[in-house]
Design a protein around this motif. Sequence first.
Motif, PDB file in Angstrom:
ATOM      1  N   SER A 225       2.399  30.519  33.658  1.00  0.00           N
ATOM      2  CA  SER A 225       2.152  30.769  32.235  1.00  0.00           C
ATOM      3  C   SER A 225       1.310  29.653  31.633  1.00  0.00           C
ATOM      4  CB  SER A 225       3.477  30.884  31.478  1.00  0.00           C
ATOM      5  OG  SER A 225       4.233  31.983  31.939  1.00  0.00           O
ATOM      6  N   ALA A 226       1.588  28.422  32.042  1.00  0.00           N
ATOM      7  CA  ALA A 226       0.805  27.287  31.550  1.00  0.00           C
ATOM      8  C   ALA A 226      -0.642  27.375  32.027  1.00  0.00           C
ATOM      9  CB  ALA A 226       1.436  25.980  32.013  1.00  0.00           C
ATOM     10  N   VAL A 227      -0.838  27.744  33.300  1.00  0.00           N
ATOM     11  CA  VAL A 227      -2.198  27.905  33.821  1.00  0.00           C
ATOM     12  C   VAL A 227      -2.918  29.032  33.071  1.00  0.00           C
ATOM     13  CG1 VAL A 227      -3.568  28.511  35.852  1.00  0.00           C
ATOM     14  CG2 VAL A 227      -1.615  26.989  36.092  1.00  0.00           C
ATOM     15  N   SER A 228      -2.192  30.095  32.742  1.00  0.00           N
ATOM     16  CA  SER A 228      -2.789  31.205  31.988  1.00  0.00           C
ATOM     17  C   SER A 228      -3.276  30.743  30.620  1.00  0.00           C
ATOM     18  CB  SER A 228      -1.770  32.343  31.808  1.00  0.00           C
ATOM     19  OG  SER A 228      -1.451  32.938  33.037  1.00  0.00           O
ATOM     20  N   LYS A 250      -6.043  31.248  45.587  1.00  0.00           N
ATOM     21  CA  LYS A 250      -5.167  31.665  46.692  1.00  0.00           C
ATOM     22  C   LYS A 250      -3.705  31.668  46.247  1.00  0.00           C
ATOM     23  CE  LYS A 250      -8.052  30.170  50.598  1.00  0.00           C
ATOM     24  NZ  LYS A 250      -8.176  29.207  51.717  1.00  0.00           N
ATOM     25  N   SER A 251      -3.324  30.641  45.496  1.00  0.00           N
ATOM     26  CA  SER A 251      -1.947  30.561  45.010  1.00  0.00           C
ATOM     27  C   SER A 251      -1.633  31.698  44.050  1.00  0.00           C
ATOM     28  CB  SER A 251      -1.705  29.212  44.332  1.00  0.00           C
ATOM     29  OG  SER A 251      -1.915  28.138  45.230  1.00  0.00           O
ATOM     30  N   LEU A 252      -2.579  32.023  43.175  1.00  0.00           N
ATOM     31  CA  LEU A 252      -2.363  33.108  42.214  1.00  0.00           C
ATOM     32  C   LEU A 252      -2.298  34.466  42.908  1.00  0.00           C
ATOM     33  CD1 LEU A 252      -4.726  31.962  39.324  1.00  0.00           C
ATOM     34  CD2 LEU A 252      -2.229  32.072  39.249  1.00  0.00           C
ATOM     35  N   VAL A 253      -3.154  34.683  43.901  1.00  0.00           N
ATOM     36  CA  VAL A 253      -3.118  35.942  44.658  1.00  0.00           C
ATOM     37  C   VAL A 253      -1.782  36.072  45.396  1.00  0.00           C
ATOM     38  CG1 VAL A 253      -4.120  37.179  46.619  1.00  0.00           C
ATOM     39  CG2 VAL A 253      -5.614  36.162  44.888  1.00  0.00           C
ATOM     40  N   SER A 254      -1.332  34.963  45.983  1.00  0.00           N
ATOM     41  CA  SER A 254      -0.033  34.975  46.659  1.00  0.00           C
ATOM     42  C   SER A 254       1.096  35.283  45.691  1.00  0.00           C
ATOM     43  CB  SER A 254       0.205  33.617  47.334  1.00  0.00           C
ATOM     44  OG  SER A 254       1.498  33.555  47.913  1.00  0.00           O
ATOM     45  N   LEU A 255       1.047  34.680  44.500  1.00  0.00           N
ATOM     46  CA  LEU A 255       2.088  34.902  43.493  1.00  0.00           C
ATOM     47  C   LEU A 255       2.031  36.330  42.958  1.00  0.00           C
ATOM     48  CD1 LEU A 255       4.400  33.544  41.973  1.00  0.00           C
ATOM     49  CD2 LEU A 255       2.754  32.796  40.250  1.00  0.00           C
ATOM     50  N   MET A 256       0.850  36.945  42.955  1.00  0.00           N
ATOM     51  CA  MET A 256       0.732  38.331  42.486  1.00  0.00           C
ATOM     52  C   MET A 256       1.504  39.282  43.398  1.00  0.00           C
ATOM     53  SD  MET A 256      -2.708  40.333  41.271  1.00  0.00           S
ATOM     54  CE  MET A 256      -3.493  40.342  42.886  1.00  0.00           C
ATOM     55  N   GLY A 257       1.758  38.853  44.617  1.00  0.00           N
ATOM     56  CA  GLY A 257       2.555  39.658  45.541  1.00  0.00           C
ATOM     57  C   GLY A 257       4.029  39.329  45.509  1.00  0.00           C
ATOM     58  N   SER A 258       4.461  38.541  44.521  1.00  0.00           N
ATOM     59  CA  SER A 258       5.862  38.144  44.414  1.00  0.00           C
ATOM     60  C   SER A 258       6.758  39.346  44.125  1.00  0.00           C
ATOM     61  CB  SER A 258       6.030  37.096  43.304  1.00  0.00           C
ATOM     62  OG  SER A 258       7.396  36.873  43.015  1.00  0.00           O
ATOM     63  N   SER A 259       7.980  39.293  44.640  1.00  0.00           N
ATOM     64  CA  SER A 259       8.965  40.349  44.355  1.00  0.00           C
ATOM     65  C   SER A 259       9.540  40.207  42.956  1.00  0.00           C
ATOM     66  CB  SER A 259      10.090  40.300  45.386  1.00  0.00           C
ATOM     67  OG  SER A 259      10.731  39.026  45.370  1.00  0.00           O
ATOM     68  N   GLN A 269      -2.265  38.377  34.998  1.00  0.00           N
ATOM     69  CA  GLN A 269      -2.880  38.042  33.710  1.00  0.00           C
ATOM     70  C   GLN A 269      -3.736  36.788  33.804  1.00  0.00           C
ATOM     71  OE1 GLN A 269       0.645  37.813  31.289  1.00  0.00           O
ATOM     72  NE2 GLN A 269       0.657  40.000  30.818  1.00  0.00           N
ATOM     73  N   CYS A 270      -3.266  35.823  34.581  1.00  0.00           N
ATOM     74  CA  CYS A 270      -4.019  34.587  34.757  1.00  0.00           C
ATOM     75  C   CYS A 270      -5.333  34.854  35.499  1.00  0.00           C
ATOM     76  CB  CYS A 270      -3.162  33.576  35.518  1.00  0.00           C
ATOM     77  SG  CYS A 270      -3.916  31.940  35.638  1.00  0.00           S
ATOM     78  N   LEU A 271      -5.268  35.661  36.542  1.00  0.00           N
ATOM     79  CA  LEU A 271      -6.478  35.998  37.296  1.00  0.00           C
ATOM     80  C   LEU A 271      -7.488  36.724  36.413  1.00  0.00           C
ATOM     81  CD1 LEU A 271      -4.962  37.122  40.715  1.00  0.00           C
ATOM     82  CD2 LEU A 271      -6.597  35.254  40.368  1.00  0.00           C
ATOM     83  N   ARG A 272      -6.988  37.584  35.525  1.00  0.00           N
ATOM     84  CA  ARG A 272      -7.911  38.300  34.640  1.00  0.00           C
ATOM     85  C   ARG A 272      -8.645  37.326  33.714  1.00  0.00           C
ATOM     86  NH1 ARG A 272      -7.813  40.910  29.468  1.00  0.00           N
ATOM     87  NH2 ARG A 272      -9.472  42.470  29.429  1.00  0.00           N
ATOM     88  N   SER A 273      -7.927  36.320  33.227  1.00  0.00           N
ATOM     89  CA  SER A 273      -8.591  35.327  32.365  1.00  0.00           C
ATOM     90  C   SER A 273      -9.693  34.599  33.123  1.00  0.00           C
ATOM     91  CB  SER A 273      -7.565  34.321  31.849  1.00  0.00           C
ATOM     92  OG  SER A 273      -6.622  34.941  30.997  1.00  0.00           O
ATOM     93  N   SER A 304       3.421  45.524  33.295  1.00  0.00           N
ATOM     94  CA  SER A 304       2.869  45.125  34.593  1.00  0.00           C
ATOM     95  C   SER A 304       1.696  46.012  34.984  1.00  0.00           C
ATOM     96  CB  SER A 304       3.961  45.178  35.670  1.00  0.00           C
ATOM     97  OG  SER A 304       5.016  44.301  35.354  1.00  0.00           O
ATOM     98  N   SER A 305       1.860  47.323  34.788  1.00  0.00           N
ATOM     99  CA  SER A 305       0.757  48.252  35.090  1.00  0.00           C
ATOM    100  C   SER A 305      -0.456  47.962  34.210  1.00  0.00           C
ATOM    101  CB  SER A 305       1.217  49.696  34.882  1.00  0.00           C
ATOM    102  OG  SER A 305       2.243  50.031  35.791  1.00  0.00           O
ATOM    103  N   GLU A 306      -0.218  47.639  32.934  1.00  0.00           N
ATOM    104  CA  GLU A 306      -1.318  47.299  32.031  1.00  0.00           C
ATOM    105  C   GLU A 306      -2.067  46.071  32.514  1.00  0.00           C
ATOM    106  OE1 GLU A 306       0.121  48.964  27.639  1.00  0.00           O
ATOM    107  OE2 GLU A 306       0.322  46.847  28.148  1.00  0.00           O
ATOM    108  N   ALA A 307      -1.314  45.022  32.877  1.00  0.00           N
ATOM    109  CA  ALA A 307      -1.952  43.796  33.352  1.00  0.00           C
ATOM    110  C   ALA A 307      -2.765  44.062  34.617  1.00  0.00           C
ATOM    111  CB  ALA A 307      -0.892  42.725  33.611  1.00  0.00           C
ATOM    112  N   ALA A 308      -2.211  44.885  35.518  1.00  0.00           N
ATOM    113  CA  ALA A 308      -2.887  45.164  36.786  1.00  0.00           C
ATOM    114  C   ALA A 308      -4.163  45.977  36.590  1.00  0.00           C
ATOM    115  CB  ALA A 308      -1.927  45.901  37.726  1.00  0.00           C
ATOM    116  N   VAL A 309      -4.110  46.999  35.730  1.00  0.00           N
ATOM    117  CA  VAL A 309      -5.301  47.845  35.559  1.00  0.00           C
ATOM    118  C   VAL A 309      -6.386  47.096  34.784  1.00  0.00           C
ATOM    119  CG1 VAL A 309      -4.677  49.003  33.378  1.00  0.00           C
ATOM    120  CG2 VAL A 309      -5.988  50.228  35.116  1.00  0.00           C
TER     121      VAL A 309
END
Length: 532
Positions: A225-228, A250-259, A269-273, A304-309
């Motif tokens: 959230s802070a990075v975002s 790489k860290s953000l992509v890995s975290l995007m796959g978090s359960s 959201q961070c990747l989109r920014s 979550s779907s909104e952030a992803a699309v």
Amino acid sequence: MGLCDRCARLLNDFRSLAKAKAAIFVQKLKDVVNKISECCCSEKALASQEKPYELLRRHGVESKRISYLTTAQSRVPTAFLETCCTLLQSEDMEVQRTVSLSMLRLLTDSKIKEEHVIEMGILEPLVDLLQSGDHIVQCNSSACIALLASSDSNRDAIVCSDAVLPLLVLARTFDPKVQQNAVRALHNLTKSERTMCVLCEEGVIPVLALLLQSADSNIQFYSCSAVSNIAAAPKYHAKLLQLGDRFLLKSLVSLMGSSVLKNSTQACQCLRSLTGNGEAQQQLVGLDWVYPLLTLLRAPELSSSEAAVMLLSELSAHPLNRESLVNLGVMPVLGELLLMYLPNSKVVSHCVITLTHLCDIVASQETILETECLIGLLLALGFDWNEDDTLLSVLACVHSLASFDSLRSRLVEKMTASHVGRLVSICSESENPDLSFAAGSVISKLDMNDKLLKPHHRAIVGYLMRFLRNQEVRFQQLAIASVCNLKKGGGLDGMTCLLELERELNRVQQQTEHTRQLLQMLQQDTCTKDKS
């Protein structure tokens, strides 16, 4: 007392033990006080201050009173904050633990006002306690500062009190509770532009990037959230992306796959920014982000779907990403989202924007466009949107599909007379010129049979005449092109109101001819002047 013999004996044993322990404690306390009193360094202090025994006794009593006040229902009197400030500076570890915990409870339960904490000077001793050697004290004080940092008015004071470096140190400690509170405080400090700037200058970005890989899900969330917050300001993108070997992405992509859904959503959201930056788009090429993104698109939570699309529409704009998106199955997911979230303008807009980006790949691969995509798109076309931008995105997508022969035929197969009526209605009635032009452009592209057009003959002629009378040349040119296409496809056959359209076309032709002649005269005059 009415107790049985066994219970009476146990109670007596407890009393004896308590007396013995108390006597030992009092004796040790007296020994300490006597030794301090006998030392020459205490003579001057004793002349102007309380005796050590009285000071210790008073600190013990006051810390207990403050601890008791945390259980009270009403707000704590401001006068007690002075006592708290004094006790927080005590060198007694137990007093520090008790008072810092009491302060935390008072702040959590809103029994003291945050502004009073700042005004009474309690922030400084709390910051000092961040560097305590005791983890409990560090945990309590960092939690207090995290709560204070949730208010915008307090953040400048926290930064000015030199709290940033101690918080950065604690963010890398091995105690998970201390680390979590420190990261939460840093996260709150990134919510203001001024304090964020100080944090970045002090080196917060590498620390937060490392914490994205923490085993603690809460630490992951606060750091992401802070990075975002930092990524929302484009001027910090260079610092974020310069970490070696694409570490942050790489860290953000890995975290995007978090359960943990809130963490994967926050990473998205961070990747989109960041993807608004061309360098970030280049760095993402080759990273395995498609599968976690597709999973998040199907998440049960709308947010979550909104952030992803929204991220998907940004990534699909990059030509190097398009083929892999189509090959890995994004098209069926788009169809599902369009059907599931039709009233949601945000989801629909970004779905059709993505579909527009991918049209050329679908057409070049001669891939069969999923029925769900077409049905969802046409449903979106027929929906009465409050936002013009959403309808513009839908019309742009339909126009893109109609630009490819293989996709246009599939589109026309699914269209009905009501869809054509919707397009004609936009052309005829919309007060937004961009909407009218977009709808007219779609009609000019489609090879529609008379079955679709016949119910709307008069309305079609009406909007064509409206376009021809428009002062903007683009509308006149579009009307002429539409008439040519409709005539070629037999769409004008059988119309009973063509005479008016013919007259308007003649008027435009004469106007165009007149304009051509004027232009020719001006060119001749210019040539004559140049020769003279």
